[in-house]
Design a protein around this motif. Structure first.
Motif, PDB file in Angstrom:
ATOM      1  N   MET A 247      23.008  58.218  65.645  1.00 30.57           N
ATOM      2  CA  MET A 247      24.329  58.398  66.250  1.00 30.57           C
ATOM      3  C   MET A 247      25.352  57.610  65.436  1.00 30.57           C
ATOM      4  N   ALA A 248      26.462  58.270  65.133  1.00 29.54           N
ATOM      5  CA  ALA A 248      27.578  57.630  64.436  1.00 29.54           C
ATOM      6  C   ALA A 248      28.800  57.751  65.333  1.00 29.54           C
ATOM      7  N   PRO A 249      29.058  56.742  66.165  1.00 33.98           N
ATOM      8  CA  PRO A 249      30.156  56.839  67.137  1.00 33.98           C
ATOM      9  C   PRO A 249      31.526  57.111  66.517  1.00 33.98           C
ATOM     10  N   ALA A 250      31.840  56.466  65.412  1.00 36.28           N
ATOM     11  CA  ALA A 250      33.154  56.658  64.791  1.00 36.28           C
ATOM     12  C   ALA A 250      33.336  58.094  64.301  1.00 36.28           C
ATOM     13  N   ALA A 251      32.262  58.706  63.879  1.00 36.26           N
ATOM     14  CA  ALA A 251      32.305  60.091  63.413  1.00 36.26           C
ATOM     15  C   ALA A 251      32.069  61.072  64.559  1.00 36.26           C
ATOM     16  N   ALA A 252      31.783  60.545  65.747  1.00 32.77           N
ATOM     17  CA  ALA A 252      31.485  61.360  66.938  1.00 32.77           C
ATOM     18  C   ALA A 252      30.398  62.383  66.630  1.00 32.77           C
ATOM     19  N   SER A 253      29.310  61.894  66.045  1.00 34.27           N
ATOM     20  CA  SER A 253      28.242  62.810  65.669  1.00 34.27           C
ATOM     21  C   SER A 253      26.863  62.240  65.964  1.00 34.27           C
ATOM     22  N   VAL A 254      25.927  63.157  66.153  1.00 36.48           N
ATOM     23  CA  VAL A 254      24.519  62.827  66.328  1.00 36.48           C
ATOM     24  C   VAL A 254      23.731  63.725  65.389  1.00 36.48           C
TER      25      VAL A 254
END
Length: 127
Positions: free
Chosen positions: A52-59
């Motif tokens: 999960m990359a919260p800043a990129a809003a991606s999983v």
């Protein structure tokens, strides 16, 4: 008496590490976890690894050889409902199956393979 235990490293471990490293190279914090830590996942896929990359809003979901791609379809919908982009990484030998099982799911697919001990990634595809 202490016993040294050496855990074997799987291809999924290498892929997860490469994904985390790719985020680090873009200066995006990320963390490795399981799908059960993100959504209320079916038992069969709750232990599937993801990044999960919260800043990129991606999983980025890393499917192993035993992962039910059909059940990852439901997981992709659950993650997308949280406003997160979903990318499912599968070994090249499962890419055709992933296209069939994830057709219409809100995600992208990305094949991966090992060569000379390193993980390599194909381009993004729509299922």
């Amino acid at each position: 008496m202490a016993v040294a235990v050496q855990e074997s490293t799987t291809s999924v471990d290498f892929v997860v590490g490469a994904v985390v490293e790719n985020h680090r190279a873009r200066v995006e914090p990320s963390r490795a976890l399981t799908l059960a830590e993100i959504i209320d996942a079916p038992v069969d896929v709750g232990a599937v690894r993801a990044v999960m990359a919260p800043a990129a809003a991606s999983v980025e979901i890393v499917a192993d050889a035993e992962s039910s791609l059909h059940q990852l379809n439901a997981a992709a919908w659950g993650i997308a409902a949280q406003g997160l982009a979903v990318n499912v990484l599968v070994s090249l030998d499962r890419l055709g199956e992933a296209h069939s099982e994830l057709r219409g799911a809100p995600c992208t697919l990305q094949g991966w393979w090992m060569h000379d001990g390193e993980v390599h990634f194909a381009g993004y595809e729509r299922p």
